[in-house]
Design an enzyme around this catalytic site. Sequence first.
Site, short mmCIF file in Angstrom:
data_model
loop_
_atom_site.label_atom_id
_atom_site.label_comp_id
_atom_site.label_asym_id
_atom_site.label_seq_id
_atom_site.Cartn_x
_atom_site.Cartn_y
_atom_site.Cartn_z
N SER A 66 0.85 -1.19 0.00
CA SER A 66 0.00 0.00 0.00
C SER A 66 0.88 1.24 0.00
O SER A 66 2.11 1.13 0.01
CB SER A 66 -0.89 0.01 1.24
OG SER A 66 -0.10 0.35 2.37
N LYS A 67 0.23 2.38 0.04
CA LYS A 67 0.96 3.66 -0.02
C LYS A 67 2.02 3.77 1.08
O LYS A 67 3.00 4.48 0.92
CB LYS A 67 -0.03 4.83 0.11
CG LYS A 67 -0.83 5.04 -1.16
CD LYS A 67 -1.06 6.53 -1.40
CE LYS A 67 -1.71 6.77 -2.75
NZ LYS A 67 -3.18 6.67 -2.67
#
Length: 476
Positions: A252-253
Amino acid sequence: MIRVRFPPSPTGFMHIGNVRTALFNYLFARKNNGKFILRIEDTDRERSKKEYEDDIIEGLKWLNINWDEGPDIGGPYGPYRQSERIEIYKFYINKLLEEGKAYLCFCSEDELEKDREEMLKKGLMPKYSRKCRNLSKEQIEEKLKKNPNPVVRFKTPLSGEVIVEDELRGKLIFPIENLDDFVIMRSDGMPTYNFAVVIDDALMKINFVIRGEDHLHGNTPRQILIYKALDFPLPKFIHLPMILGEDHTKLSKRHGSVSLRDYRNEGYLPEALVNYMALLGFSPKTKEKEIFSLQELIEEFSIENLSKSNAIFSPSKLRWMNHKYIEMLSLEELFKKVKEFYLNRNFEIKDDEWLMEFLRLMRDHIFVLSDIKNLINDIYKPEELSEEKLSYLKENKNLIYEFYNSIKNLHNWNENNILNLIKDIGKKLSLKGKSLYHPLRVLITHKDEGPEIYIYIYLLGKEETLNRIKEVINKI
Ligand code: GLU
């Protein structure tokens, strides 16, 4: 003939994990002389945007992953954008309703929420209560007067099991009692993902569904129930292992860039990205080799060599691989790519001849194309010299004066002459190694580390080098 698809939802910029899904489908199709279909799944009206669709299409093209049928080129089973297929979904919704395999549900959000809470209180898994499953014709007509836009739910059998035959994982059995009567059409008339995907895959004659493992438990069993209810032949399923960050949690980010465009903007080469992503969850037959062209990947690809365990995405490995690809380019090719990359990036590299020299000498230090900007800025805009460094330079006055005079008298400006000049000074002053090179590095670059100093000086140019030395001389 093998027919596979990549059906992204345009609700965000293309995710790097999706690149791998697209790539595996593409490789499988090309390897088997099959067809690769691009379908845009834009039934989520609020979150879908044309901008994201464009980003996906442009990204795939940039990667050189091309498709045989798709929204931009059409094909025999179009349209290939779900928002243009609403009538088709309605037809099959009606068919299921008529056959008693689906039903209208009038429950309001509040009601559903209340039911859910009650079930949780009783310690049960929250599921739709099936309140509307057996309404009589009269009840339905009555309810339609108040609420003309009910949702449609699938009438999931009450018992039994769904068997998913996964080509990679074998036979998986899901008890049906865990599945509820899920919504297949929302009140706005849009089909849900699990319904539309089946209609499209069946009508587009997709015979291999290759997608992430995240779909295996929640979606695939439900989709199989719909295939069965409509008498569609089942495709073969392959659920790819997930891609995790280095801390073994879902990518994810938090792990840095996750969208393809970020990598593009940093100056990764498409060939390197394709190569790196292909090796996440796939091990080619040819061992002890890591660099594969797209063509080689097609030749290598097979379901047998897919891995079942999760893959770890390592940004540093990708950076390393990109460096390898930069190394493999000819100087002219690299030059062309750099010019293209910096075309609209607000960073001017004034002199082509100088750039060629820079690339010839600095290539080892370039991992991604955006490194070039930092390296050039480092040459022309060094950081301020600290007091500490200044007093260190004071201790090396002799060397600095000697260096200034030699540089001033050097007429043939090239990196080898500069290196020889430094060596000669070393001999003259009986200095070598760190005691010779380090003061000069600090003098010119104001840093303790960096690319070879004679290369740096050569690229900086004679006049600028003299200026930089003069500035220090004035202070010591
Ligand atoms: N639109 C779905 C997604 O992007 C497609 C999943 C599938 O391959 O069925 O997750």
